[in-house]
Design a protein around this motif. Sequence first.
Motif, PDB file in Angstrom:
ATOM      1  N   UNK A 169      -2.008  -7.720  16.716  1.00  0.00           N
ATOM      2  CA  UNK A 169      -1.417  -9.265  16.262  1.00  0.00           C
ATOM      3  C   UNK A 169      -0.360  -8.852  15.071  1.00  0.00           C
ATOM      4  N   UNK A 170      -0.565  -8.062  14.322  1.00  0.00           N
ATOM      5  CA  UNK A 170       0.268  -7.571  13.287  1.00  0.00           C
ATOM      6  C   UNK A 170       1.670  -6.979  13.408  1.00  0.00           C
ATOM      7  N   UNK A 171       1.663  -6.407  14.695  1.00  0.00           N
ATOM      8  CA  UNK A 171       2.885  -5.913  15.068  1.00  0.00           C
ATOM      9  C   UNK A 171       2.569  -4.392  15.666  1.00  0.00           C
ATOM     10  N   UNK A 172       3.522  -3.470  15.668  1.00  0.00           N
ATOM     11  CA  UNK A 172       3.512  -2.254  16.313  1.00  0.00           C
ATOM     12  C   UNK A 172       3.353  -0.949  15.255  1.00  0.00           C
ATOM     13  N   UNK A 173       2.198  -0.374  15.678  1.00  0.00           N
ATOM     14  CA  UNK A 173       1.921   0.735  14.698  1.00  0.00           C
ATOM     15  C   UNK A 173       2.166   2.124  15.079  1.00  0.00           C
ATOM     16  N   UNK A 174       2.272   2.985  14.412  1.00  0.00           N
ATOM     17  CA  UNK A 174       1.809   4.647  14.389  1.00  0.00           C
ATOM     18  C   UNK A 174       1.065   5.010  13.431  1.00  0.00           C
ATOM     19  N   UNK A 175      -0.239   5.488  13.950  1.00  0.00           N
ATOM     20  CA  UNK A 175      -1.401   5.734  12.903  1.00  0.00           C
ATOM     21  C   UNK A 175      -1.592   7.349  12.929  1.00  0.00           C
ATOM     22  N   UNK A 176      -1.738   7.806  11.654  1.00  0.00           N
ATOM     23  CA  UNK A 176      -2.173   9.019  11.545  1.00  0.00           C
ATOM     24  C   UNK A 176      -3.390   9.126  10.707  1.00  0.00           C
ATOM     25  N   UNK A 177      -4.315   9.789  11.395  1.00  0.00           N
ATOM     26  CA  UNK A 177      -5.541  10.175  10.925  1.00  0.00           C
ATOM     27  C   UNK A 177      -5.599  11.066   9.743  1.00  0.00           C
ATOM     28  N   UNK A 178      -6.037  10.833   8.599  1.00  0.00           N
ATOM     29  CA  UNK A 178      -6.015  11.761   7.383  1.00  0.00           C
ATOM     30  C   UNK A 178      -7.245  12.491   7.273  1.00  0.00           C
ATOM     31  N   UNK A 179      -8.341  11.789   7.428  1.00  0.00           N
ATOM     32  CA  UNK A 179      -9.748  12.445   7.267  1.00  0.00           C
ATOM     33  C   UNK A 179     -10.661  11.660   8.133  1.00  0.00           C
TER      34      UNK A 179
END
Length: 179
Positions: A169-179
């Motif tokens: 609902x916020x928009x389009x994301x690319x996500x990177x897991x850091x830990x």
Amino acid sequence: MSDSKQPETGLPAGWEVRHSNSKNLPYYFNQAEKISRWEPPAGADTEKLKQYMATYHTKPLVAEDSHPGKIRAAHLLVKHKDSRRPASWKEAQITRTKEEALEIIQSYEKRIRSGDKTLQELAQTESDCSSARKGGDLGYFSQGEMQKEFEDAAFALKPGEVSGIVDTASGLHLIERIA
């Protein structure tokens, strides 16, 4: 007037960038009108503002202690006019279509996957989330704290992995897991 020149913020006259101690994020303040807001005011020069914020209000990612049951992720968000809050620190009103937002985030995804830029580097100047100041770093969170689509994608990643495009609902994301 003193000889020390203030950096160019790109904000309209009367506006300045301040730092919120409670949220540990910068915000915009107009002293004369006593108005504060998270999104830039109308009339801001977004290119100058992006450069100013990247230079003066971006914090490097810092390693933290272990957090059982929690993960740490960074993201790059591209909002569109149908996002639940179509405004950001870069733009007072976002008018792009979802299709235009998709094209933009696909170009960022290509740059990240090719090694041209990291997600954090692009997030600093391009993300529509206020976490841009921290390279998109959202800190540690557990299940139940984020939107379901975002959370499902983030928890499915291994540290160092970047997701495909995630629609919320916020928009389009690319996500990177850091830990």
